[in-house]
Design an enzyme around this catalytic site. Structure first.
Site, PDB file in Angstrom:
ATOM      1  N   HIS A  57      89.344  83.136-126.653  1.00  0.00           N
ATOM      2  CA  HIS A  57      88.450  82.773-127.756  1.00  0.00           C
ATOM      3  C   HIS A  57      88.964  83.463-129.013  1.00  0.00           C
ATOM      4  O   HIS A  57      88.519  84.551-129.371  1.00  0.00           O
ATOM      5  CB  HIS A  57      87.008  83.176-127.444  1.00  0.00           C
ATOM      6  CG  HIS A  57      86.399  82.384-126.335  1.00  0.00           C
ATOM      7  ND1 HIS A  57      85.639  81.244-126.553  1.00  0.00           N
ATOM      8  CD2 HIS A  57      86.460  82.538-124.992  1.00  0.00           C
ATOM      9  CE1 HIS A  57      85.245  80.743-125.388  1.00  0.00           C
ATOM     10  NE2 HIS A  57      85.734  81.512-124.426  1.00  0.00           N
ATOM     11  N   GLU A 211      79.611  79.356-115.312  1.00  0.00           N
ATOM     12  CA  GLU A 211      79.787  80.780-115.632  1.00  0.00           C
ATOM     13  C   GLU A 211      78.420  81.454-115.565  1.00  0.00           C
ATOM     14  O   GLU A 211      77.796  81.762-116.561  1.00  0.00           O
ATOM     15  CB  GLU A 211      80.421  80.956-117.015  1.00  0.00           C
ATOM     16  CG  GLU A 211      80.790  82.401-117.309  1.00  0.00           C
ATOM     17  CD  GLU A 211      81.305  82.611-118.720  1.00  0.00           C
ATOM     18  OE1 GLU A 211      81.698  83.746-119.021  1.00  0.00           O
ATOM     19  OE2 GLU A 211      81.310  81.656-119.521  1.00  0.00           O
ATOM     20  N   TRP A 313      81.708  89.787-126.612  1.00  0.00           N
ATOM     21  CA  TRP A 313      81.560  89.801-125.161  1.00  0.00           C
ATOM     22  C   TRP A 313      82.310  90.943-124.478  1.00  0.00           C
ATOM     23  O   TRP A 313      81.977  91.324-123.380  1.00  0.00           O
ATOM     24  CB  TRP A 313      82.050  88.470-124.583  1.00  0.00           C
ATOM     25  CG  TRP A 313      81.255  87.297-125.045  1.00  0.00           C
ATOM     26  CD1 TRP A 313      80.079  86.834-124.519  1.00  0.00           C
ATOM     27  CD2 TRP A 313      81.564  86.438-126.140  1.00  0.00           C
ATOM     28  NE1 TRP A 313      79.648  85.743-125.214  1.00  0.00           N
ATOM     29  CE2 TRP A 313      80.532  85.473-126.219  1.00  0.00           C
ATOM     30  CE3 TRP A 313      82.603  86.376-127.064  1.00  0.00           C
ATOM     31  CZ2 TRP A 313      80.515  84.467-127.183  1.00  0.00           C
ATOM     32  CZ3 TRP A 313      82.589  85.379-128.029  1.00  0.00           C
ATOM     33  CH2 TRP A 313      81.561  84.438-128.087  1.00  0.00           C
TER      34      TRP A 313
END
Length: 421
Positions: A57, A211, A313
């Site tokens: 990402h 996920e 994250w």
């Protein structure tokens, strides 16, 4: 005469060989006695194909602490923080962070990355930024862009419309996130929808699939069926697949043959999966990693992905795919010598296959991209995560590092020490 001659290196299969490079191609491999514009001494060192990351990402990378730290460490808080950041981040900021990360990647021999780009906001600044990054790094790093509807293809007001816009702007791969839709039914329909879009446009498909710790999140079943229906095969990848770690074994015994039959690939992300998953557990705590060895036993191609570095994250990371493989082999308990060697292949050849990269390897005719590591074998490279002594991308030396032996001051012991055997 070669432009570059890499002498005396150890190939991953244990063969000692020289590699001759002309322009941007490997011209010859073997015992080579020839002139070269530059000779690189790799005697005793491992020569590897470039490292490849099929899941990242980049629009969020190097943004850790913005707008604030993820206090709970959960996936959902990370998504919420990113939802705030994407509205205030400028194109210039995202480009700067991403290009800096690509500098890190090159220094680590990571020369191909597939990044998911959030297509939720109507402004699509992330897509604009990543297209510019792709243009800038193209001479030395292959970057694939996934049009990724982070908030859901249907859950976001213009989720589907913006995904189509992003593909029209130049994104390479169709993405999805079915477990983030409002209902299981809408999640399954979103899988069918993005599979149709990929098939109609002749594009690859990469879905954030299941996920979650919820064993009833079974969208990978629908994905495998749609991949088979449209004949997408290895053009399709299921990323994460973490719900499989909680599924009933009998159901998985039915599921794995369906995945294998479809020809799709899988991308677990061990550093992030084991950090984000199991947060609602007390004890025992689930590992948060899909069934890697079981899928490999079925002939399913699997590669390790990095996913995140210093973002909402994940608070760590260095763009080192050997860190990813090192963690993966521990969590998947892949400690047999053959399994460890396979973990190395997963972040090189297998990941290249997942991304559909052509000419990636150490054979004559392949693109002249390779890494010289301060290790003798793939397993030793995993153990040491060693210095990248030289990185060559498309026939050009793009990074070099001096061998960094430690200097000892111990009576009766050697003056320097290297952790190689």
């Amino acid at each position: 005469m070669f432009d570059i001659l890499v002498k005396g290196g150890m190939l991953p299969d244990g063969t000692v060989a020289d590699i001759g490079i002309t322009a941007d191609r490997i011209a010859a491999v073997g015992r080579l006695e020839a002139e070269a514009g530059r000779v690189i001494d790799a005697t005793g060192d491992l020569i590897s194909p470039p490292f490849v990351d099929p899941h990242f990402h980049m629009d969020a990378t190097l943004s850790y602490g913005l707008p604030r730290v993820n206090a709970s460490g959960t996936l959902l808080e990370g998504i919420s923080l990113w939802g705030e950041l994407r509205e205030i981040a400028t194109v210039e900021e995202m480009v700067d962070r991403a290009v800096r990360y690509c500098d890190w990647a090159v220094s680590m021999g990571l020369l191909a990355i597939r990044t998911h780009v959030d297509t939720t906001p109507d402004h699509l600044r992330g897509v604009e930024a990543m297209l510019e990054v792709k243009r800038r790094v193209a001479p030395y790093l292959d970057l694939q862009l996934v049009a990724f509807p982070q908030d859901g293809l249907y859950r976001a007001p213009k989720g589907r419309e913006n995904l189509i816009r992003a593909l029209d702007m130049g994104c390479d791969v169709v993405g999805g996130i079915p477990h983030f839709e409002r209902t299981m039914q809408e999640g399954a329909e979103s899988v069918r929808d993005v599979a149709r879009i990929a098939a109609e446009r002749g594009l690859m498909l990469d879905i954030h699939c299941d996920e979650t710790d919820d064993p009833h999140s079974r969208h990978v079943e629908t994905m495998a069926a749609e991949v088979t229906r449209h004949g997408l095969g290895a053009r399709a990848a299921g990323s994460h697949l973490t719900s499989m770690h909680s599924m009933d074994n009998y159901y998985v015994s039915k599921l794995l043959p369906l995945i294998a039959e479809s020809g799709m690939t899988a991308i677990p992300n061990p550093l992030i999966n084991i950090t984000l998953q199991g947060r609602h557990d007390t004890f025992p705590k689930r590992r948060g990693l899909t069934r890697v060895k079981e899928m490999q036993a079925m002939g399913i191609t699997i590669g390790w992905g990095q996913d995140c570095v210093l973002d909402p994250w994940y608070s760590l990371g260095t763009a080192d795919m050997l860190d990813v493989a090192f963690m993966g082999l521990h969590v998947a308990q892949m400690t047999h010598p053959a399994e460890m060697a396979r973990c190395f292949t997963m972040v090189t050849e297998h990941n290249a296959a997942i991304m559909g990269l052509e000419g990636c390897g150490l054979r004559p005719g392949c693109t002249a991209s390779l890494v010289v590591l301060d290790a003798a074998t793939p397993t030793e490279a995993l153990r040491l995560r060693p210095d990248r002594l030289c990185v060559i991308s498309k026939g050009k030396v793009v990074s070099e590092q001096t061998r960094n032996d430690a200097r000892l001051g111990l009576p009766g012991r050697p003056a320097t020490v290297r952790r190689r055997l």
